[in-house]
Design an enzyme around this catalytic site. Structure first.
Site, PDB file in Angstrom:
ATOM      1  CB  CYS A   1      12.616   8.697   8.939  1.00 25.75           C
ATOM      2  SG  CYS A   1      13.508   7.747   7.722  1.00 25.75           S
TER       3      CYS A   1
ATOM      4  CD  GLU B   1      12.753   3.899   8.501  1.00 27.10           C
ATOM      5  OE1 GLU B   1      12.705   4.797   9.365  1.00 27.10           O
ATOM      6  OE2 GLU B   1      12.692   4.105   7.299  1.00 27.10           O
TER       7      GLU B   1
ATOM      8  CD  GLU C   1       9.861  12.113  12.486  1.00 26.13           C
ATOM      9  OE1 GLU C   1       8.786  11.542  12.755  1.00 26.13           O
ATOM     10  OE2 GLU C   1      10.756  11.593  11.810  1.00 26.13           O
TER      11      GLU C   1
ATOM     12  CE  LYS D   1      -2.613   3.045   2.943  1.00 28.14           C
ATOM     13  NZ  LYS D   1      -2.194   4.102   2.055  1.00 28.14           N
TER      14      LYS D   1
HETATM   15  P1  NDP Z   1       1.700   7.772   8.706  1.00 27.47           P
HETATM   16  O1  NDP Z   1       2.535   6.996   9.620  1.00 27.47           O
HETATM   17  O2  NDP Z   1       0.314   8.085   9.115  1.00 27.47           O
HETATM   18  O3  NDP Z   1       1.591   7.050   7.276  1.00 27.47           O
HETATM   19  C1  NDP Z   1       2.523   6.146   6.744  1.00 27.47           C
HETATM   20  C2  NDP Z   1       1.796   5.054   5.970  1.00 27.47           C
HETATM   21  O4  NDP Z   1       0.989   4.285   6.841  1.00 27.47           O
HETATM   22  C3  NDP Z   1       0.830   5.577   4.908  1.00 27.47           C
HETATM   23  O5  NDP Z   1       0.787   4.664   3.836  1.00 27.47           O
HETATM   24  C4  NDP Z   1      -0.487   5.580   5.643  1.00 27.47           C
HETATM   25  O6  NDP Z   1      -1.590   5.559   4.787  1.00 27.47           O
HETATM   26  C5  NDP Z   1      -0.385   4.313   6.442  1.00 27.47           C
HETATM   27  N1  NDP Z   1      -1.179   4.254   7.659  1.00 27.47           N
HETATM   28  C6  NDP Z   1      -1.563   5.278   8.459  1.00 27.47           C
HETATM   29  N2  NDP Z   1      -2.284   4.806   9.506  1.00 27.47           N
HETATM   30  C7  NDP Z   1      -2.336   3.468   9.376  1.00 27.47           C
HETATM   31  C8  NDP Z   1      -2.923   2.432  10.156  1.00 27.47           C
HETATM   32  N3  NDP Z   1      -3.566   2.681  11.285  1.00 27.47           N
HETATM   33  N4  NDP Z   1      -2.776   1.158   9.740  1.00 27.47           N
HETATM   34  C9  NDP Z   1      -2.103   0.893   8.610  1.00 27.47           C
HETATM   35  N5  NDP Z   1      -1.552   1.821   7.825  1.00 27.47           N
HETATM   36  C10 NDP Z   1      -1.647   3.104   8.205  1.00 27.47           C
HETATM   37  O7  NDP Z   1       2.436   9.090   8.355  1.00 27.47           O
HETATM   38  P2  NDP Z   1       1.759  10.452   7.905  1.00 27.47           P
HETATM   39  O8  NDP Z   1       1.741  10.432   6.468  1.00 27.47           O
HETATM   40  O9  NDP Z   1       0.458  10.732   8.531  1.00 27.47           O
HETATM   41  O10 NDP Z   1       2.787  11.491   8.511  1.00 27.47           O
HETATM   42  C11 NDP Z   1       2.664  11.884   9.866  1.00 27.47           C
HETATM   43  C12 NDP Z   1       4.009  12.043  10.509  1.00 27.47           C
HETATM   44  O11 NDP Z   1       4.675  10.791  10.470  1.00 27.47           O
HETATM   45  C13 NDP Z   1       4.961  12.979   9.807  1.00 27.47           C
HETATM   46  O12 NDP Z   1       4.765  14.284  10.196  1.00 27.47           O
HETATM   47  C14 NDP Z   1       6.283  12.450  10.253  1.00 27.47           C
HETATM   48  O13 NDP Z   1       6.594  12.975  11.506  1.00 27.47           O
HETATM   49  C15 NDP Z   1       6.055  10.973  10.367  1.00 27.47           C
HETATM   50  N6  NDP Z   1       6.520  10.218   9.198  1.00 27.47           N
HETATM   51  C16 NDP Z   1       7.662   9.508   9.321  1.00 27.47           C
HETATM   52  C17 NDP Z   1       8.150   8.828   8.239  1.00 27.47           C
HETATM   53  C18 NDP Z   1       9.401   8.051   8.319  1.00 27.47           C
HETATM   54  O14 NDP Z   1       9.982   7.743   7.284  1.00 27.47           O
HETATM   55  N7  NDP Z   1       9.850   7.674   9.492  1.00 27.47           N
HETATM   56  C19 NDP Z   1       7.489   8.867   6.952  1.00 27.47           C
HETATM   57  C20 NDP Z   1       6.255   9.590   6.943  1.00 27.47           C
HETATM   58  C21 NDP Z   1       5.818  10.240   8.034  1.00 27.47           C
HETATM   59  P3  NDP Z   1      -2.227   6.925   4.230  1.00 27.47           P
HETATM   60  O15 NDP Z   1      -1.186   7.597   3.414  1.00 27.47           O
HETATM   61  O16 NDP Z   1      -3.375   6.465   3.433  1.00 27.47           O
HETATM   62  O17 NDP Z   1      -2.617   7.753   5.423  1.00 27.47           O
END
Ligand code: NDP
Length: 814
Positions: free
Chosen positions: A300, A266, A397, A191
């Site tokens: 990240c 991660e 973060e 996904k």
């Molecule tokens: P999320 O952790 O919400 O999203 C990452 C992925 O997980 C997306 O594909 C999202 O889908 C999916 N997802 C979200 N909630 C669920 C769930 N309950 N069960 C399964 N899959 C899920 O990151 P955000 O995009 O909301 O970003 C929020 C914050 O997260 C950022 O501000 C940053 O601080 C952090 N972040 C960290 C990252 C890293 O590489 N460590 C990468 C991205 C974000 P969908 O896109 O449809 O919401």
């Protein structure tokens, strides 16, 4: 403008990359479908969601919104494909993966343009970093597919893998997940993030082009609540690999608890960028640009905390401001742009909120004098000084182009500040003194440490976090283990141990009598009638190298298989465990001692155990009712196991990677810290030794809950440990009710990992509780092992669970 004017201002002209090929591809393919079984299918919901160009805030297209029905279909396709793909020879898988890598290169410019349009990141980055690294991952893992049979004997693929990726490196995260999964023979349902699905859809087209068998890779676009959650909970998914926020990682840990799904997470970071006063400050400035303004700071492992030695802080800040003034924010498709657009309005708002909070909390904010484009989601590079380490912006973060700067005086203070975070993903260390840099690197709790460089990635070198940055690695050989399991697990049969009151032994022969076997007589005297009453031996707890009374003041009875009381042990409670965890932390010097010393102590424990072999065997007979010969074999195996880990202590050494740069990467397996462990009941002594020995051999300190049923084999070890030069606090033992005590350890924020070998429900509770500080867990899911079998009871699996790999990047050359 004449040439003199141009030299005067050194202004860049526009250098636009054409959007047309990307837009044409989109037009040709919309409406986009879901990719299941190598076919494009309509979403069951019939719904679509907008995909926005963040640099214009205008819709690019729409992508299909999958729901749980589509998840069922994709998982079924992946399951069916696994039947064949899981048995496809490595060489054949390697050929497919090689073809994928080649096709990524063939389409590299289109992929780069699509990524910039969809995510808002500068074309310079997508063209020169993201897409080349994607190809590199598939080439590298094609190699592992080829070598799997020789290099990972005894391992099989996990099965169907659910993969959930974020929006910050859409195609690169896909590659980090899909490449190792396919190389190891798994099938995938992936996904993408809802904001950035386009390159994953182009990738699906590549899968069709290379003729990968249907169902091996399935891609479902859509929203977290519809797709992500359904994938996480799906009963036919064997593993979840996730990259994203720590909060979602935590919820996935809870949702999968007790399900037996393998999990790698991660998560977020707040990585330190440490500058000593002898660093080359001009290089440092360029390093900072890469650390926090690469990908708009939506990284990240972004070096978001600048830690400067006090005497150079003013000079460095002045240089940084000059550089920031010259950074260019704007159209991601302009090749002369340094910083593109923020991915979404929501993310932009969140960055602004945290920046406002920083100002409110008293930090000093500085931004360049120029303004960002008015259209689209842009945020200027931002620098905070006068930041106190406990404030929100120093801890949370921000995931945007915002740098917070702090100062330190001594190397020790730098390490303390660097580690003053719940995260542990990465760090950069800047100094012209290699001795200092290499002294600091192991002291920082982070999965990657870059020396005089930052944000370098390569498929050879595993990437992943310590602490709340998650667990598991992506890349390197260590990353492969996330996608395999030991082959013996599939053939598992319940362990049956011959017991003394059976009429026949397992080979059909009548067992020798208890007495013949040297076991105790019914009256417990072993034929010897004492004239004096036995001296009572009620063991206490073993904490901090001392035998201490249980805090509760209660004891619990230990029974033999006939239900007769054969002794007592202390009833441990929360306070005993708290003291034990404190003692284990106080013994952290064990990790920094030499491996030679650890080996010697393990040999010495074996020697002292061997001196009391008969006594330990009799104790096993007494507790379990097993035959003396079997009990004696258990003691022998425990001694041999101690020898094994004494041997491994200075041989489980890591690797030196050679990524494509002038330099080397040291991949060092480090101790995790304090490990809590609940021992199995099957083999009271061997189970205990099999868990404790690898953990301490690798430099961890442990808090052990011995077998609840037969704890006396572990408590008998107190004296063995005391006489073997083991430093106080390295091994702490708390007896009592396994599940109550395990719950306390799994909840404890100062315990870094928890191992549990017991019933399924207990495993679930441990995994649920571990989400608090995202500690690593290793649980048995209610299965038993044959601890006597060296395939199941010792070896690399135990060493891997006892360590986390730190990659230290050391570029060289002037
Ligand atoms: P999320 O952790 O919400 O999203 C990452 C992925 O997980 C997306 O594909 C999202 O889908 C999916 N997802 C979200 N909630 C669920 C769930 N309950 N069960 C399964 N899959 C899920 O990151 P955000 O995009 O909301 O970003 C929020 C914050 O997260 C950022 O501000 C940053 O601080 C952090 N972040 C960290 C990252 C890293 O590489 N460590 C990468 C991205 C974000 P969908 O896109 O449809 O919401």
């Amino acid at each position: 403008m004449n040439i003199i004017d141009i030299f005067e201002t050194m202004e860049y002209g526009p250098a636009p990359e054409a959007a047309a090929p990307g837009l044409a591809w989109i037009k040709e393919h919309q409406p986009f479908g879901l990719f299941i079984n190598n076919q494009w299918v309509k979403p069951a919901s019939g719904k679509y969601i907008d995909s926005i160009n963040p640099s214009t805030a205008k819709p690019l297209t729409q992508v299909a919104a999958a729901n749980s029905k589509d998840v069922d279909a994709a998982v079924a396709a992946a399951r069916k494909a696994f039947e064949t793909w899981g048995k496809t020879p490595g060489h054949v898988r390697a050929r497919y993966m090689y073809a994928i890598a080649r096709h990524i290169q063939k389409h590299s410019r289109l992929l780069a343009v699509l990524e910039s349009l969809d995510n808002g990141k500068p074309i310079r980055e997508t063209r020169d970093i993201d897409i080349p690294l994607v190809a590199r991952h598939f080439y590298y893992h094609a190699g592992w597919a080829q070598l799997m049979e020789q290099e990972l004997p005894g391992y099989v693929p996990v099965g169907v893998v659910g993969q959930i990726i974020p929006w910050n490196f859409p195609l690169l995260m896909l590659a980090w997940k899909i490449a190792p999964a396919l190389a190891m023979g798994n099938t995938v349902v992936l996904k993408p993030a809802r904001y950035t699905s386009l390159t994953a859809l182009k990738f699906a087209e590549i899968i069709q082009e290379v003729g990968l068998p249907p169902g091996v890779v399935n891609i479902l676009t859509g929203e977290a609540s519809q797709v992500g959650e359904a994938l996480v909970r799906h009963p036919d998914v064997n593993k979840i690999a996730f990259t994203g926020s720590t909060d979602v990682g935590r919820s996935i840990r809870r949702a999968t608890a007790g399900s037996g799904k393998k999990l790698s997470l991660e998560l977020g970071g707040k990585s330190p960028f440490i500058v000593f006063d002898d660093a080359d400050l001009d290089s440092v400035v360029e390093g900072v640009v890469d650390a926090i303004w690469f990908n708009q700071g939506q990284v990240c492992c972004a070096g978001s905390r600048l830690l400067m030695q006090e005497d150079i802080a003013e000079r460095l800040v002045a240089k940084l401001r000059v550089r920031m003034e010259h950074l260019r924010v704007g159209d991601p498709l302009d090749k002369a742009v340094d910083i593109g657009a923020i991915v979404s309005p929501g993310q932009l708002k969140e960055i602004q909120r945290l920046v406002d909070q920083g100002v409110e909390e008293g930090a000093e904010m500085w931004q360049p004098s120029w303004a960002c484009p008015a259209e689209g989601y842009f945020f200027p590079p931002t620098l905070f000084t006068n930041v106190s380490p406990a404030t929100t912006i120093a801890q949370v973060e921000i995931f945007g182009p915002v740098l917070v700067a702090m100062t330190f005086r001594t190397p020790a203070e730098a390490v303390a500040l660097a580690n003053n975070t719940r995260y542990g993903l990465a760090a950069s260390v800047w100094s012209e003194n290699i001795n200092l840099a290499l002294d600091i690197a192991p002291k920082i709790k982070a999965g990657s440490v870059w020396i005089n460089c930052t944000n370098l990635f390569d498929a050879t070198s595993g990437f992943g976090g310590y602490r709340e940055s998650g667990f598991g690695r992506e890349g390197g050989k260590e990353g492969l283990y996330e996608y395999v399991r030991p082959a013996w697990e599939a053939n598992e049969t319940a362990v049956e141990l011959p017991i003394a009151n059976e009429s026949t032994s397992s080979n059909g022969a009548k067992p020798r009598s208890h007495e013949e076997e040297g076991g105790e007589m019914e009256d417990g005297t072993n034929g010897y009638r004492a004239t004096l009453p036995a001296i009572d031996r009620t063991p206490k707890m073993f904490i901090g190298g001392k035998q201490v009374r249980p805090d509760s003041g209660y004891s619990r009875d230990v029974y033999d298989p006939q239900g007769r009381v054969i002794g007592q042990v202390g009833e441990g409670n929360r306070k005993d465990l708290r003291n034990a965890v404190e003692a284990a932390h106080a013994a952290s010097g064990w990790a920094t001692g030499t491996t030679y010393n650890r080996a010697q102590i393990l040999y010495y424990i074996a020697e002292n155990l061997s001196a009391r072999e008969d006594e330990f065997a009799r104790r096993i007979v007494q507790q379990t009712g097993r035959l003396y010969a079997g009990a004696s074999a258990e003691v022998q195996a425990a001694i041999s196991r101690l020898f094994s880990y004494a041997a491994w202590s200075d041989k489980y050494e890591g690797a030196v990677h050679r990524p494509p740069l002038r330099g080397a990467v040291l991949a060092i397996p480090e101790a995790i810290g304090v490990i809590g462990m609940a021992c199995p009941d099957e083999y009271p002594l061997l189970g205990f030794v099999s868990l404790v020995a690898p953990a301490i051999a690798m430099g961890n300190t442990v808090v052990v809950i011995p077998s609840q049923q037969s704890p006396s084999s572990a408590t008998d070890c107190y004296q063995v440990l005391e006489t073997s030069d083991l430093p106080s606090g390295v091994v702490n033992i708390v007896t009592g009710e396994r599940d109550t005590l395990s719950q306390v350890l799994a909840d404890h924020d100062d315990v870094d990992a928890m191992w549990y070998f017991g019933p399924l429900e207990g495993c679930k509770q441990v995994e649920l509780a571990s989400a608090g500080n995202m500690k690593r867990t290793w649980v048995s899911y209610g299965h038993t092992r044959d601890w006597l079998d060296t395939m199941q009871g010792e070896g690399e699996e135990f060493l891997r669970e006892s360590t986390q790999v730190k990659n230290i990047w050391i570029p060289y050359g002037e």
